[in-house]
Structures are given as structure tokens and as C-alpha cells.
Motif scaffolding. Structure first.
Motif, PDB file in Angstrom:
ATOM      1  N   SER A   1     -43.048 -47.375  -1.887  1.00 15.94           N
ATOM      2  CA  SER A   1     -42.089 -46.134  -2.045  1.00 15.94           C
ATOM      3  C   SER A   1     -40.561 -46.447  -2.033  1.00 15.94           C
ATOM      4  O   SER A   1     -39.454 -46.105  -2.529  1.00 15.94           O
ATOM      5  N   ALA A   2     -40.143 -47.405  -0.777  1.00 21.36           N
ATOM      6  CA  ALA A   2     -38.941 -48.116  -0.835  1.00 21.36           C
ATOM      7  C   ALA A   2     -38.419 -48.670  -2.030  1.00 21.36           C
ATOM      8  O   ALA A   2     -37.228 -48.391  -2.551  1.00 21.36           O
ATOM      9  N   GLY A   3     -39.321 -49.481  -2.451  1.00 20.17           N
ATOM     10  CA  GLY A   3     -39.026 -50.180  -3.528  1.00 20.17           C
ATOM     11  C   GLY A   3     -38.527 -49.290  -4.903  1.00 20.17           C
ATOM     12  O   GLY A   3     -37.705 -49.742  -5.728  1.00 20.17           O
ATOM     13  N   SER A   4     -39.323 -48.397  -5.053  1.00 23.25           N
ATOM     14  CA  SER A   4     -39.416 -47.405  -6.043  1.00 23.25           C
ATOM     15  C   SER A   4     -37.961 -46.604  -6.163  1.00 23.25           C
ATOM     16  O   SER A   4     -37.188 -46.695  -6.945  1.00 23.25           O
ATOM     17  N   TRP A   5     -37.558 -46.393  -4.934  1.00 27.25           N
ATOM     18  CA  TRP A   5     -36.158 -45.530  -4.942  1.00 27.25           C
ATOM     19  C   TRP A   5     -35.308 -46.520  -4.913  1.00 27.25           C
ATOM     20  O   TRP A   5     -34.102 -46.213  -5.664  1.00 27.25           O
ATOM     21  N   GLY A   6     -35.245 -47.761  -4.641  1.00 25.47           N
ATOM     22  CA  GLY A   6     -34.121 -48.722  -4.847  1.00 25.47           C
ATOM     23  C   GLY A   6     -33.927 -48.843  -6.337  1.00 25.47           C
ATOM     24  O   GLY A   6     -32.620 -49.139  -6.815  1.00 25.47           O
TER      25      GLY A   6
ATOM     26  N   GLU B   1     -30.786 -53.240  -3.739  1.00 20.31           N
ATOM     27  CA  GLU B   1     -30.538 -53.671  -4.902  1.00 20.31           C
ATOM     28  C   GLU B   1     -31.778 -53.773  -5.893  1.00 20.31           C
ATOM     29  O   GLU B   1     -32.800 -54.117  -5.149  1.00 20.31           O
ATOM     30  N   PRO B   2     -31.611 -53.579  -7.009  1.00 22.33           N
ATOM     31  CA  PRO B   2     -32.813 -53.623  -8.040  1.00 22.33           C
ATOM     32  C   PRO B   2     -33.623 -54.639  -7.678  1.00 22.33           C
ATOM     33  O   PRO B   2     -34.803 -54.672  -7.647  1.00 22.33           O
ATOM     34  N   ALA B   3     -33.174 -56.165  -7.405  1.00 19.78           N
ATOM     35  CA  ALA B   3     -33.992 -57.210  -7.571  1.00 19.78           C
ATOM     36  C   ALA B   3     -34.731 -57.282  -5.911  1.00 19.78           C
ATOM     37  O   ALA B   3     -35.892 -57.309  -6.230  1.00 19.78           O
ATOM     38  N   GLY B   4     -34.246 -56.868  -5.012  1.00 15.99           N
ATOM     39  CA  GLY B   4     -35.100 -56.728  -3.826  1.00 15.99           C
ATOM     40  C   GLY B   4     -36.010 -55.502  -3.655  1.00 15.99           C
ATOM     41  O   GLY B   4     -36.901 -55.813  -2.999  1.00 15.99           O
ATOM     42  N   ALA B   5     -35.438 -54.369  -4.472  1.00 15.05           N
ATOM     43  CA  ALA B   5     -36.557 -53.421  -4.412  1.00 15.05           C
ATOM     44  C   ALA B   5     -37.696 -53.777  -5.366  1.00 15.05           C
ATOM     45  O   ALA B   5     -38.712 -53.337  -5.155  1.00 15.05           O
ATOM     46  N   ALA B   6     -37.513 -54.546  -6.499  1.00 11.01           N
ATOM     47  CA  ALA B   6     -38.442 -54.943  -7.283  1.00 11.01           C
ATOM     48  C   ALA B   6     -39.622 -56.018  -6.234  1.00 11.01           C
ATOM     49  O   ALA B   6     -40.839 -55.426  -6.525  1.00 11.01           O
ATOM     50  N   ARG B   7     -38.984 -56.753  -5.723  1.00 10.96           N
ATOM     51  CA  ARG B   7     -39.971 -57.626  -4.716  1.00 10.96           C
ATOM     52  C   ARG B   7     -40.463 -56.745  -3.575  1.00 10.96           C
ATOM     53  O   ARG B   7     -41.927 -56.801  -3.333  1.00 10.96           O
ATOM     54  N   ALA B   8     -40.102 -55.466  -3.345  1.00  4.08           N
ATOM     55  CA  ALA B   8     -40.660 -54.670  -2.543  1.00  4.08           C
ATOM     56  C   ALA B   8     -41.713 -53.947  -3.040  1.00  4.08           C
ATOM     57  O   ALA B   8     -42.813 -53.775  -2.322  1.00  4.08           O
TER      58      ALA B   8
END
Length: 406
Positions: free
Chosen positions: A322-327, A270-277
């Protein structure tokens, strides 16, 4: 080991097989591209640099339109034909004579490459459920790191032979991997093309929150240049560490990405979790740059220990960012325009690659510890902004309330 890295079944396993073949040729060619151009084609280093810059500019300019083409024609079809086109276009390097012809060939190659890149991400979005896209993307990156390493080993063998025939053989091998990738893509399930929409075709260019994310993500992606360009120069000319530390840092990075990338992708669907990553990854990059700042004025043993510690912090930041970027790239894009959105997303890292070598080398080499601290602050500030960007973009995509239900 490779079988443990691949997704267990379904389209994701096929995607991993396509990635495996494609990136093996990339790993080989990354190590030999400059040598082939200067040794076999007899180009000057300046001419080679112009060719690389021109190709990068072409890929950057057509990335969004190529993604829109993938939406309209179906991303699998665009992926197949772009890879098949890259086969003879790569083989055309065998017939190049002179700088003008070289510039033409690499520019047309860049068109096909940009189309293949935009289509690949859209294929992932089309074949994989939203909650699994980042997970699969992490598998693909781990697989590609293994494959690129194999290609680099093959390049090492050809460098030991050091003949024009060997380097021409590398061109043939790379062309063959493109053709094989295109043919393997035929095994992927088809992804339905999206119908034409009313209004502007390239809606992503009006999506300011997404464009803000692309710019910030491109700034964060400059950390890749630290490993490829800045750190080797820093280690060799500004620290007392032995030369082999450059290889040790690269091996540490490769092994860590292969072993940890999938795990690092947890919680980023989800974008919120990806942004935190992305934010936590940026903090690791900040720590890495701060550690590197202390390696220039100590003896070889503490310098080596600090370099390895910084490399570990860097790779943890890399895999998490990278993971946050893809999310965020998948999650903030509408499903009926994934091609053009993924093409635009790729432009961020392209811009980072264009700016980063000169900027980051200038900071580290010309300003030493102060330059490293400036980089640390920059990564930290950009990462801190990511959650706000994701929240703003999410509000823009929230469905309007139903007045009847209200």
C-alpha cells in the motif's frame, strides 16, 4: 490511542479528522448494506448484486473525468460538494420502492462517490509537500482502520437489534456522516484549481507507463479480497481450523495496520523507493499464499498456527505494498494534473475488486494448494515488474537538457 495515530498539526491533522468521520459511516454501512437491501427493501440477492456491480461500473467509468473536474474546479470544492450530495442521496434509500428505483439511486451515489474519492487524493497532493504525502496517507489509513472498526461495532449492535427501524437508523447515520464530512472539509485550506491546458484534456490516458503501473497495482491490490472473501470460505470449508479463526485473522490484520502502516511507509516518497516497497510487499504476499497452501490437509492446531503465520505475512505485504502504491501514484503524477491521475490510479483497485472475487475464489476453492501456489507466483511476478515500470515512467518525466547550458 487515536491521538497517537493522528499527524501532529496542520492540514494533515484536519485531513485525518475528515477521514475519521467519513470512514466511520463506511464501516457501519459495509456491514449492513446487503442486509438493508434484502431485508428492508426486499430485493433478491441477485438484484442486490446487480446494483453493486452497476454502481462499481459507474464509479469506474467516471473516475478519471471526475479527477479532471477536481483539477479544474479545485479538489477541495469538489470534495465538499460531492460529500454534501452523498448525504441526501444516501437518505434517498429510505424512500426506495422497487429494484428500478434502487438501481437509479445507487448509480447516482456512485457518481458522487467517485468524485469525492478522486478529489480526496488530489487534496492530499495539494496540501502536503511531496516528501510527506505518503507519510500522511499512511496516517490516514491507520486512522480509517480504527474508525471503520468503530463503525463495524455499531453495526454489530444494530444486527443484534435486528429490526427495520434499526437498519433505517443506520441509513440516517451514514447520510449524516457524509454531510458532516462535507462540512468539515470547509475547514481545509483551499487548493487552487489548475488552468486549462492546451492539447488533450485527459493526458493521463496517453501516459502509458502510468497506465501500466495502474494495471499492475490493481492486480496486486487483489490481495484485499483474499482477506475479505477467499480466506473465510477457505477456513470454514477447506481446513480443520475452528470457525473463530476467521475473526482472529481479521483482528490481526486490523491491529497490525493501525500499529505498523506509518512505519511501513518510510522510504516510499520517491517512485524508485516506492517501487521497491511494492516489490517487497508482493514477496510477502507470495509467502502468505504459499503458507495458506499447506493449511488444507493438517489437523486443527497446525492449521490454525499456519493460518496466523500466513495472516501476518499477508498484512506485512499489505501495508508495504500500500505504501509503495501511494508513493508511485503521487510521485509519477504531474502536480498540475493530480486529480485525473489519482482518479485513474483508483481505477486499478476497482478493476481488481471486480475480477478478484471470482478468480481468486476459483483458484483456492476449486484447485486447493495448486491454486494458492498459482496466486503466490502471480503476486511475485507482478511485484518484480514494479521497479522497471517506475524507472521507465521516471525517464519519461526527466526534464530535457538545456542546450544553452550544454
Amino acid at each position: 490511542m487515536l491521538s497517537r495515530l493522528l499527524p501532529p498539526k496542520g492540514p494533515a491533522r484536519l485531513l485525518a479528522g475528515v477521514t475519521l468521520v467519513h470512514t466511520m459511516g463506511q464501516g457501519l454501512w459495509l456491514a449492513l448494506n446487503a442486509i438493508y437491501a434484502t431485508s428492508v427493501l426486499r430485493l433478491t440477492p441477485g438484484q442486490f448484486s446487480i446494483g453493486v456491480g452497476t454502481a462499481a461500473g459507474v464509479a469506474l467509468a467516471v473516475s478519471t473525468p471526475a479527477g479532471h473536474l477536481a483539477d479544474r474546479l479545485g479538489p477541495r470544492s469538489v470534495q465538499i460538494w460531492s460529500f454534501i450530495a452523498l448525504g441526501p442521496l444516501t437518505a434517498a434509500l429510505l424512500a426506495v420502492h422497487g429494484f428500478g428505483m434502487y438501481l437509479l439511486v445507487v448509480s447516482v451515489q456512485a457518481l458522487a462517490y467517485s468524485a469525492s474519492r478522486s478529489a480526496r487524493m488530489a487534496v492530499v497532493a495539494g496540501l502536503v509537500p511531496p516528501e510527506q504525502r505518503v507519510h500522511v496517507r499512511a496516517y490516514l489509513r491507520a486512522t480509517s482502520n480504527v474508525s471503520v472498526s468503530v463503525g463495524a461495532v455499531l453495526a454489530g449492535v444494530l444486527l443484534a437489534v435486528n429490526s427495520a427501524t434499526a437498519y433505517k437508523g443506520a441509513v440516517v447515520f451514514n447520510a449524516a456522516t457524509y454531510l458532516a464530512t462535507g462540512l468539515l472539509s470547509l475547514l481545509l485550506p483551499a487548493v487552487a484549481p489548475q488552468p486549462a491546458r492546451t492539447g488533450p484534456a485527459l493526458i493521463v490516458l496517453r501516459d502509458r507507463p502510468y497506465l501500466t503501473f495502474v494495471v499492475l497495482d490493481g492486480l496486486l491490490s487483489m490481495h484485499n479480497v483474499l482477506l475479505e472473501v477467499v480466506l473465510p470460505i477457505w477456513v470454514l470449508h477447506h481446513t480443520a481450523a475452528p470457525r473463530w479463526m476467521v475473526a482472529a485473522i481479521l483482528v490481526t490484520n486490523t491491529v497490525a495496520v493501525v500499529l505498523l502502516q506509518v512505519r511501513a511507509a518510510r522510504g516510499t516518497d520517491e517512485p524508485a523507493g516506492a517501487a521497491r516497497a511494492s516489490r517487497s510487499g508482493a514477496l510477502c504476499l507470495t509467502l502468505a499464499c504459499a503458507v495458506f497452501a499447506f493449511t488444507g490437509r493438517v489437523s486443527w492446531l497446525p492449521a490454525s498456527a499456519l493460518l496466523l503465520a500466513g495472516a501476518l505475512a499477508h498484512v506485512l505485504g499489505e501495508i508495504r505494498q500500500s505504501a509503495g502504491s501511494w508513493g508511485m501514484a503521487f510521485g509519477l503524477a504531474p502536480d498540475d494534473a493530480q486529480g485525473q491521475y489519482q482518479g485513474t490510479y483508483a481505477m486499478g483497485s476497482d478493476l481488481g475488486k471486480l475480477v478478484a472475487p471470482a478468480l481468486l475464489t476459483w483458484l483456492a476453492v476449486e484447485h486447493g494448494a495448486i491454486g494458492w501456489i498459482a496466486m503466490a507466483a502471480g503476486f511475485g511476478l507482478v511485484g518484480a515488474a514494479m521497479p522497471a515500470v517506475a524507472a521507465r515512467a521516471g525517464r519519461g518525466r526527466r526534464p530535457e537538457p538545456d542546450p544553452v547550458a550544454a
